[in-house]
Design an enzyme around this catalytic site. Structure first.
Site, PDB file in Angstrom:
ATOM      1  N   CYS A   5       0.830  -1.206   0.000  1.00 37.22           N
ATOM      2  CA  CYS A   5       0.000   0.000   0.000  1.00 37.22           C
ATOM      3  C   CYS A   5       0.865   1.256   0.000  1.00 37.22           C
ATOM      4  O   CYS A   5       1.814   1.367   0.786  1.00 37.22           O
ATOM      5  CB  CYS A   5      -0.913  -0.007   1.226  1.00 37.22           C
ATOM      6  SG  CYS A   5      -1.963   1.445   1.371  1.00 37.22           S
ATOM      7  N   GLU A   9     -26.367 -10.155  26.794  1.00 42.31           N
ATOM      8  CA  GLU A   9     -25.844  -9.001  26.066  1.00 42.31           C
ATOM      9  C   GLU A   9     -26.508  -7.733  26.593  1.00 42.31           C
ATOM     10  O   GLU A   9     -27.724  -7.698  26.791  1.00 42.31           O
ATOM     11  CB  GLU A   9     -26.112  -9.156  24.568  1.00 42.31           C
ATOM     12  CG  GLU A   9     -25.804  -7.944  23.720  1.00 42.31           C
ATOM     13  CD  GLU A   9     -24.357  -7.486  23.834  1.00 42.31           C
ATOM     14  OE1 GLU A   9     -24.142  -6.276  24.058  1.00 42.31           O
ATOM     15  OE2 GLU A   9     -23.450  -8.339  23.710  1.00 42.31           O
ATOM     16  N   CYS A  30      -9.909 -10.360  21.686  1.00 40.14           N
ATOM     17  CA  CYS A  30      -9.259  -9.627  20.596  1.00 40.14           C
ATOM     18  C   CYS A  30      -8.155  -8.715  21.123  1.00 40.14           C
ATOM     19  O   CYS A  30      -7.637  -7.877  20.385  1.00 40.14           O
ATOM     20  CB  CYS A  30     -10.283  -8.818  19.799  1.00 40.14           C
ATOM     21  SG  CYS A  30     -11.206  -7.619  20.781  1.00 40.14           S
TER      22      CYS A  30
END
Length: 401
Positions: free
Chosen positions: A82, A271, A343
Site C-alpha cells: 500500500c 448481552e 481480541c
C-alpha cells in the site's frame, strides 16, 4: 544527553537521535530495541533491523521513537503493498511477510500469557490459524472527511490521510468509497462508516448525525467462519448436558451456531446492548432455534443466577476485557468448561490472572487446556485468541497446565 545515576543510565529528550538494533516485536505493533539498557519502542520496524531513530516520547521506563533511517534492513522485511503504509494509521505490519506476521502475533500472545500466569506447558498452545485472505478482507471501514478530502487518520493523530482505496477493504467497499466522493455526503459529513451486511449489501452511515451503529460484526467474514467453527467444536466436544451461557453474546455470532449443533440444550445469550439483543432475537426466531437472550450486563446477570459446574461458559468481551466482578464470580467455584474469545492479549492475560488468583483463594486452580491464535486482522497488530480452560480443585492440576 547526560548520564544520570539516579535512573541508572543516560537521560534522553524528545528529538534525540541514536542507533539501535530491534531485538523482537512487542505489543502495539512496535519493535523493541535498547539504548544504554533503556527500552525503545519503534513502529514499522522489524526484528534485526539496524535503525537510526528519533525519540518522540521519553519516560523513566521507556522511549518511543520513530525511524529516521534504516541503516540495515532485516531479512524479514518485504515491500509494503500500500502506498499509504506508515502514513495511514490503519496497518502496522505490511513491511513483514504474512507468514511472519502470524508467527509474531502468536509469539506475543504466548509471552503475554506467560508473564501473567507463569510457565505454561507448550502442549497447551495449538498452531495458529491464518486468515484465508491477507488482503481485501475487511467488511467495514470508517472514513473521515475534512475539506472535501476523504481518508483515514494518521497514526496517533487526527490529521487525515486522503486515500483512493484501501488494500485491506473488500472490493465492494472500495467501490463504495469511490462513489462516496461524488456525493453530497462529502460536503455534510465528518465521519462515515461503509459496511457490508451478511447479505453482502453495502450500507453507508453518517456516524456524526446518526450515532454509532447498533450492529457489530467481525470485520473479516472469511476468518470469522474459522473462529466460529473453532469455538463450536470446543463446546460440542465437551458434550455439555446442562446449559451453555454465551456472555457478551452480541448479535449471536456463536450462539446461533452452537444452538444448531446442540438443539436439545438450553442456550442463553447475555448481552447489554439492546440493539444487538433485538438482532439476536430476530435471528433466533427466524431460524427457530432453542436459544434465548437476556438483556443485561454480565456482572449483573451473574448476581442473579447460580451457575452449575457442568454449565459451559463462553466469554467474548470487547477489547477492554471482562468486568472484574464477573471474574470474581466465575473464579470462585469449579467450572468444567470455559471458552474465552479475546481480541486483546493484554486484557485477556489480566482477566485470566484475576481468575487464577480468585480460584486459588477458593481452594481451586485454573487449568489451561488449549490456547490458539487466529489472525482476523492481517497487516495489523491485532489478533484473536481462543482460550479453553477449566477451574478444578487445587490438588488436581497445576495452576496453568
Amino acid at each position: 544527553m547526560a548520564y544520570s545515576p539516579a535512573i541508572g543510565g543516560y537521560m534522553y529528550k524528545v528529538g534525540d537521535q541514536f542507533q539501535i538494533t530491534i531485538e523482537k516485536m512487542a505489543n502495539r505493533g512496535k519493535g523493541l530495541g535498547r539504548i544504554n539498557d533503556q527500552v525503545v519502542f519503534v513502529p514499522y520496524s522489524a526484528p534485526q533491523d539496524v535503525l537510526m531513530v528519533k525519540a518522540t516520547k521519553v519516560s523513566k521506563n521507556f522511549i518511543d521513537a520513530e525511524i529516521v533511517e534504516i541503516v540495515k534492513g532485516s531479512e524479514l522485511r518485504v515491500k509494503p503493498a500500500c502506498v499509504y503504509f506508515s502514513e495511514c494509521g490503519g496497518c502496522h505490519f505490511q513491511h513483514l511477510a504474512y507468514s511472519t506476521q502470524v508467527t509474531i502475533k502468536d509469539q506475543l500472545v504466548k509471552e503475554t500469557l506467560s508473564r501473567a500466569l507463569g510457565p505454561i506447558d507448550e502442549k497447551v498452545f495449538l498452531s495458529p490459524i491464518a486468515s484465508p485472505l491477507e488482503w481485501n478482507y475487511r467488511n467495514r471501514i470508517q472514513v473521515h472527511i475534512e475539506n472535501n478530502q476523504v481518508g483515514f487518520n494518521k497514526r496517533n493523530s487526527n490529521t487525515i490521510v486522503p486515500i483512493e482505496n484501501c488494500k485491506i477493504a473488500e472490493p465492494a467497499l472500495n467501490k463504495a468509497l469511490t462513489e462516496l466522493k461524488n456525493t453530497d455526503a462529502v460536503k455534510n459529513a465528518e465521519k462515515i462508516e461503509l459496511l457490508i451486511d451478511k447479505n453482502l449489501q453495502v450500507h453507508q452511515r453518517d456516524l456524526n448525525s446518526q450515532g454509532q451503529p447498533v450492529m457489530f460484526s467481525q470485520v473479516n467474514r472469511f476468518a470469522n467462519q474459522l473462529l466460529v467453527d473453532s469455538v463450536v467444536e470446543k463446546v460440542v466436544r465437551f458434550q455439555p448436558k446442562a446449559k451453555v451461557y454465551d456472555f457478551y453474546s452480541g448479535d449471536g455470532n456463536f450462539l446461533a451456531a452452537i444452538s444448531k449443533k446442540l438443539p436439545k440444550n438450553e442456550i442463553v445469550g447475555i448481552e447489554l446492548n439492546p440493539g444487538l439483543v433485538r438482532l439476536g432475537r430476530k435471528e433466533i426466531a427466524e431460524q427457530k432455534l432453542n436459544a434465548n437472550y437476556v438483556q443485561s450486563s454480565v456482572e449483573n446477570y451473574l448476581e442473579t443466577v447460580s451457575l452449575n459446574a457442568t454449565d459451559t461458559v463462553l466469554l467474548d468481551p470487547p477489547r477492554t476485557g471482562c468486568d472484574p466482578k464477573a471474574m470474581f464470580v466465575l473464579g470462585s467455584s469449579a467450572r468444567k468448561k470455559v471458552v474465552y474469545i479475546s481480541c486483546e492479549p493484554t486484557t485477556l492475560a489480566r482477566d485470566l490472572r484475576l481468575l487464577k488468583e480468585t480460584a486459588v483463594k477458593w481452594g481451586l486452580s485454573l487449568r489451561l487446556e488449549t490456547v490458539q491464535t487466529l489472525d482476523m486482522f492481517p497487516q495489523t497488530e491485532h489478533v484473536e485468541t481462543v482460550v479453553e480452560f477449566s477451574i478444578d480443585k487445587i490438588d488436581t492440576h497445576t495452576t496453568t497446565h
